[in-house]
Design a protein around this motif. Structure first.
Motif, PDB file in Angstrom:
ATOM      1  N   LEU A   1       3.917   6.270  -6.072  1.00 38.22           N
ATOM      2  CA  LEU A   1       2.877   7.145  -5.555  1.00 38.22           C
ATOM      3  C   LEU A   1       3.235   7.550  -4.130  1.00 38.22           C
ATOM      4  N   LYS A   2       3.230   8.857  -3.858  1.00 38.62           N
ATOM      5  CA  LYS A   2       3.523   9.325  -2.499  1.00 38.62           C
ATOM      6  C   LYS A   2       2.343   9.078  -1.571  1.00 38.62           C
ATOM      7  N   VAL A   3       1.144   9.196  -2.117  1.00 38.83           N
ATOM      8  CA  VAL A   3      -0.054   8.826  -1.381  1.00 38.83           C
ATOM      9  C   VAL A   3      -0.465   7.485  -1.971  1.00 38.83           C
ATOM     10  N   ASN A   4      -0.140   6.414  -1.249  1.00 40.60           N
ATOM     11  CA  ASN A   4      -0.281   5.079  -1.826  1.00 40.60           C
ATOM     12  C   ASN A   4      -1.119   4.190  -0.917  1.00 40.60           C
TER      13      ASN A   4
ATOM     14  N   LEU B   1      -2.516   9.020 -16.069  1.00 37.77           N
ATOM     15  CA  LEU B   1      -1.429   9.978 -15.825  1.00 37.77           C
ATOM     16  C   LEU B   1      -1.859  11.036 -14.807  1.00 37.77           C
ATOM     17  N   PHE B   2      -3.044  11.599 -15.007  1.00 32.38           N
ATOM     18  CA  PHE B   2      -3.544  12.646 -14.122  1.00 32.38           C
ATOM     19  C   PHE B   2      -3.561  12.185 -12.667  1.00 32.38           C
ATOM     20  N   PHE B   3      -4.155  11.027 -12.423  1.00 27.64           N
ATOM     21  CA  PHE B   3      -4.268  10.559 -11.043  1.00 27.64           C
ATOM     22  C   PHE B   3      -2.920  10.127 -10.472  1.00 27.64           C
ATOM     23  N   ALA B   4      -2.054   9.557 -11.292  1.00 25.55           N
ATOM     24  CA  ALA B   4      -0.713   9.192 -10.814  1.00 25.55           C
ATOM     25  C   ALA B   4       0.049  10.445 -10.387  1.00 25.55           C
ATOM     26  N   LEU B   5      -0.012  11.489 -11.189  1.00 22.37           N
ATOM     27  CA  LEU B   5       0.666  12.750 -10.832  1.00 22.37           C
ATOM     28  C   LEU B   5      -0.001  13.410  -9.627  1.00 22.37           C
TER      29      LEU B   5
ATOM     30  N   ALA C   1       5.195   9.655 -13.778  1.00 20.78           N
ATOM     31  CA  ALA C   1       4.400   8.997 -14.808  1.00 20.78           C
ATOM     32  C   ALA C   1       4.791   9.494 -16.192  1.00 20.78           C
ATOM     33  N   LYS C   2       4.447   8.678 -17.195  1.00 16.89           N
ATOM     34  CA  LYS C   2       4.623   9.090 -18.582  1.00 16.89           C
ATOM     35  C   LYS C   2       3.561   8.390 -19.425  1.00 16.89           C
TER      36      LYS C   2
END
Length: 160
Positions: free
Chosen positions: A73-76, A30-34, A40-41
């Motif tokens: 992800l915006k940075v993907n 979650l942390f890295f996805a955000l 994320a959830k």
């Protein structure tokens, strides 16, 4: 030998320690996805919904499973996808270091709870990094990371 005196240890391991380790693992994803701009959830457990607070959901059988979902992800790129998939292992590893450091410094007592916490955390790290398919479209983060670097992206964005 396992006796009736061990039931208290079993109960806290099964109903507290293991779900806590699983939640920390999913919180890493979650942390890295955000961090990389995704939505994320985290869902703790299976069965009927008991609690829903923003991106966190807790189900009746909270001790059975924990997983996270993320998308967009915006940075993907390969690095960010790898960090999201490795986030669970990173958080489990950091929690082991934190607990062991706190025990060494005298902030936490040497107690069976912390031993089990570290044990289950190592268990999560080991089995999560094995590149394997669990069936029904589910696979370990190790396999997902392998696929990211082999194929250029992962096919599915669900983490356990």
């Amino acid at each position: 030998m396992f006796t009736w005196n061990d039931m208290i240890t079993f109960v806290w391991a099964f109903f507290l320690t293991l779900p806590l380790v699983a939640f920390i693992h999913s919180a890493g994803h979650l942390f890295f996805a955000l961090l990389f701009g995704g939505k994320a959830k985290v869902v703790l457990g299976q069965g009927r919904l008991l609690l829903s607070l923003g991106i966190f959901k807790m189900r009746m059988l909270y001790f059975v499973d924990c997983y996270s979902y993320y998308e967009g992800l915006k940075v993907n790129n390969r690095i960010t996808q790898t960090l999201v998939r490795a986030g669970g292992v990173i958080f489990n590893l950091l929690s082991i270091i934190l607990v062991n450091s706190a025990i060494s410094a005298g902030y936490l007592p040497k107690h069976m709870f912390f031993y089990q916490f570290v044990y289950f955390s190592v268990y999560y790290i080991f089995f999560d990094l094995l590149p394997t398919e669990y069936g029904e479209g589910q696979y370990s983060d190790g396999k997902a990371i392998w696929d990211i670097w082999k194929k250029g992206s992962e096919e599915k964005e669900k983490s356990r």
